[in-house]
Scaffold this active site. Sequence first.
Site, PDB file in Angstrom:
ATOM      1  N   ASN A  18     -12.993   2.854 -37.607  1.00  0.00           N
ATOM      2  CA  ASN A  18     -11.844   2.888 -38.516  1.00  0.00           C
ATOM      3  C   ASN A  18     -11.104   1.550 -38.418  1.00  0.00           C
ATOM      4  O   ASN A  18     -10.451   1.273 -37.419  1.00  0.00           O
ATOM      5  CB  ASN A  18     -10.936   4.059 -38.112  1.00  0.00           C
ATOM      6  N   CYS A  40      -3.047   2.777 -42.542  1.00  0.00           N
ATOM      7  CA  CYS A  40      -4.415   2.679 -43.093  1.00  0.00           C
ATOM      8  C   CYS A  40      -4.429   2.585 -44.617  1.00  0.00           C
ATOM      9  O   CYS A  40      -5.449   2.227 -45.210  1.00  0.00           O
ATOM     10  CB  CYS A  40      -5.254   3.874 -42.649  1.00  0.00           C
ATOM     11  N   HIS A  96     -11.733   5.661 -47.394  1.00  0.00           N
ATOM     12  CA  HIS A  96     -11.264   5.178 -46.091  1.00  0.00           C
ATOM     13  C   HIS A  96     -12.182   5.749 -45.016  1.00  0.00           C
ATOM     14  O   HIS A  96     -12.572   6.917 -45.078  1.00  0.00           O
ATOM     15  CB  HIS A  96      -9.819   5.649 -45.873  1.00  0.00           C
TER      16      HIS A  96
HETATM   17  O1  UT7 Z   1      -7.044   6.562 -40.340  1.00  0.00           O
HETATM   18  C1  UT7 Z   1      -5.855   7.274 -40.272  1.00  0.00           C
HETATM   19  C2  UT7 Z   1      -6.063   8.733 -40.389  1.00  0.00           C
HETATM   20  N1  UT7 Z   1      -6.755   9.242 -39.238  1.00  0.00           N
HETATM   21  C3  UT7 Z   1      -7.522  10.312 -39.355  1.00  0.00           C
HETATM   22  O2  UT7 Z   1      -7.677  10.812 -40.430  1.00  0.00           O
HETATM   23  C4  UT7 Z   1      -8.123  10.897 -38.108  1.00  0.00           C
HETATM   24  C5  UT7 Z   1      -8.093  12.406 -38.192  1.00  0.00           C
HETATM   25  N2  UT7 Z   1      -8.558  13.086 -37.003  1.00  0.00           N
HETATM   26  C6  UT7 Z   1      -9.841  13.063 -36.569  1.00  0.00           C
HETATM   27  O3  UT7 Z   1     -10.663  12.355 -37.108  1.00  0.00           O
HETATM   28  C7  UT7 Z   1     -10.248  13.982 -35.443  1.00  0.00           C
HETATM   29  O4  UT7 Z   1      -9.196  14.900 -35.212  1.00  0.00           O
HETATM   30  C8  UT7 Z   1     -10.591  13.254 -34.108  1.00  0.00           C
HETATM   31  C9  UT7 Z   1     -11.922  12.527 -34.252  1.00  0.00           C
HETATM   32  C10 UT7 Z   1      -9.504  12.268 -33.762  1.00  0.00           C
HETATM   33  C11 UT7 Z   1     -10.746  14.272 -32.988  1.00  0.00           C
HETATM   34  O5  UT7 Z   1     -11.744  15.230 -33.327  1.00  0.00           O
HETATM   35  P1  UT7 Z   1     -11.427  16.794 -33.184  1.00  0.00           P
HETATM   36  O6  UT7 Z   1     -12.670  17.489 -33.534  1.00  0.00           O
HETATM   37  O7  UT7 Z   1     -10.203  17.081 -33.986  1.00  0.00           O
HETATM   38  O8  UT7 Z   1     -11.176  16.926 -31.641  1.00  0.00           O
HETATM   39  P2  UT7 Z   1      -9.878  17.449 -30.873  1.00  0.00           P
HETATM   40  O9  UT7 Z   1      -8.804  16.434 -30.924  1.00  0.00           O
HETATM   41  O10 UT7 Z   1      -9.555  18.842 -31.343  1.00  0.00           O
HETATM   42  O11 UT7 Z   1     -10.428  17.561 -29.405  1.00  0.00           O
HETATM   43  C12 UT7 Z   1     -11.515  18.444 -29.066  1.00  0.00           C
HETATM   44  C13 UT7 Z   1     -11.888  18.230 -27.621  1.00  0.00           C
HETATM   45  C14 UT7 Z   1     -10.671  18.247 -26.689  1.00  0.00           C
HETATM   46  O12 UT7 Z   1     -11.079  18.865 -25.481  1.00  0.00           O
HETATM   47  P3  UT7 Z   1     -10.709  20.412 -25.178  1.00  0.00           P
HETATM   48  O13 UT7 Z   1      -9.209  20.479 -25.231  1.00  0.00           O
HETATM   49  O14 UT7 Z   1     -11.361  21.202 -26.292  1.00  0.00           O
HETATM   50  O15 UT7 Z   1     -11.301  20.640 -23.839  1.00  0.00           O
HETATM   51  C15 UT7 Z   1     -10.407  16.802 -26.415  1.00  0.00           C
HETATM   52  O16 UT7 Z   1      -9.766  16.558 -25.189  1.00  0.00           O
HETATM   53  O17 UT7 Z   1     -12.474  16.930 -27.443  1.00  0.00           O
HETATM   54  C16 UT7 Z   1     -11.803  16.220 -26.412  1.00  0.00           C
HETATM   55  N3  UT7 Z   1     -11.852  14.802 -26.712  1.00  0.00           N
HETATM   56  C17 UT7 Z   1     -12.871  14.006 -26.316  1.00  0.00           C
HETATM   57  N4  UT7 Z   1     -13.989  14.253 -25.610  1.00  0.00           N
HETATM   58  C18 UT7 Z   1     -14.830  13.228 -25.395  1.00  0.00           C
HETATM   59  C19 UT7 Z   1     -10.963  14.067 -27.410  1.00  0.00           C
HETATM   60  N5  UT7 Z   1     -11.392  12.788 -27.495  1.00  0.00           N
HETATM   61  C20 UT7 Z   1     -12.565  12.728 -26.826  1.00  0.00           C
HETATM   62  C21 UT7 Z   1     -13.475  11.697 -26.567  1.00  0.00           C
HETATM   63  N6  UT7 Z   1     -14.585  11.985 -25.863  1.00  0.00           N
HETATM   64  N7  UT7 Z   1     -13.291  10.442 -27.019  1.00  0.00           N
END
Ligand code: UT7
Length: 321
Positions: free
Chosen positions: A278, A112, A248
């Site tokens: 993104n 990115c 970004h």
């Molecule tokens: O561009 C390059 C750099 N990239 C970034 O900077 C991205 C950085 N990361 C993020 O933006 C965030 O971590 C995400 C948007 C990818 C994820 O958000 P989060 O608040 O960190 O969620 P998480 O990964 O901790 O997941 C929370 C919950 C999980 O369920 P449980 O284990 O709490 O039951 C996931 O399984 O959300 C669930 N989950 C979803 N639910 C519905 C993960 N993806 C989804 C989804 N829809 N698409």
Amino acid sequence: MYSTIAGTGSYLPEKILTNADLEKLVDTNDEWIRSRTGIERRHIASEGETTTDLAEHAARRAMQAAGVAPGDIDLICVGTTTPDLVFPNVGSLLQDRLGIHGCPAFSMEAACTSFMYALGVADKFVRLGDAKCALVVGAETLTRIVDWKDRGTCVLFGDGAGAVILKPSAEPGILCTRLHSDGRYKDLLLYPDGVSKGFALVREGKAGVQMKGNEVYKVAVNTLGGLVTETLQACGIGKEQLDWLVPHQANIRIIEAIAKRLDMPMERVIVTIAEQGNTSAASVPLALDTAVRDGRIRRGQLLLLEAFGGGFTWGSALVRY
Ligand code: UT7
């Protein structure tokens, strides 16, 4: 001698994928995607539409905005992680499309952060007098390497391209660029296959972007927070002097955290994530061009551009537009 941005351009593919469309593909919902990321829809390259196709549209628009002809360009520097081919590189393919012959043309791969790397390198060429009219592009078809069964990543990405023309100037222009990488974090965000790996996972249908989202999120906020401070200090500029943050577009919550760090209200932050998702290397030049064309960013204003991505890599530029 400085380099200055003489014109900007961008391009988004026509096809749009909404959060509602994704609800039919994976176990997700519009509310989760909006509240956790800020994304509402993203553009997807159509079948046969390549990174070079997107780059060409953006490049032509930037050239038109800068009032330059293909024959004026003496450097082409493209940031991309999703090239059409292993080689020739996207810079050379774009050069051919534009009918330019002989000038250096290459692509830089830093996930990115690729556009920030391309901008940093092109800026050095111009400052040293080795280029008088540089075309710098960030272009991606990242949705081609996404695992459409992984709800944790497939909802995040979109395709697009953005471009700028750099010209020499006695006045800044680009005040400074900062580029960084730390390969220690290679396992947190990656595409686990490639030429030298033999494409075994691709053949088995098991390849796709992999991300430990939560861990990436934490490092991204800390690292970008340090980066914006470092960039301002390197140029001796106070945060109150900034007119616009052009970040970004990975996650609205990351963008808000960096704006807070800079004491900037969100009205002075360029946010395109809702419409574009993104777009990796394309996201910063797309945001820049969007705000230049809608009249928010005006000549003479001070802009801070920043990006973070796989590697990890991160980079910034402080720009007097
Ligand atoms: O561009 C390059 C750099 N990239 C970034 O900077 C991205 C950085 N990361 C993020 O933006 C965030 O971590 C995400 C948007 C990818 C994820 O958000 P989060 O608040 O960190 O969620 P998480 O990964 O901790 O997941 C929370 C919950 C999980 O369920 P449980 O284990 O709490 O039951 C996931 O399984 O959300 C669930 N989950 C979803 N639910 C519905 C993960 N993806 C989804 C989804 N829809 N698409």
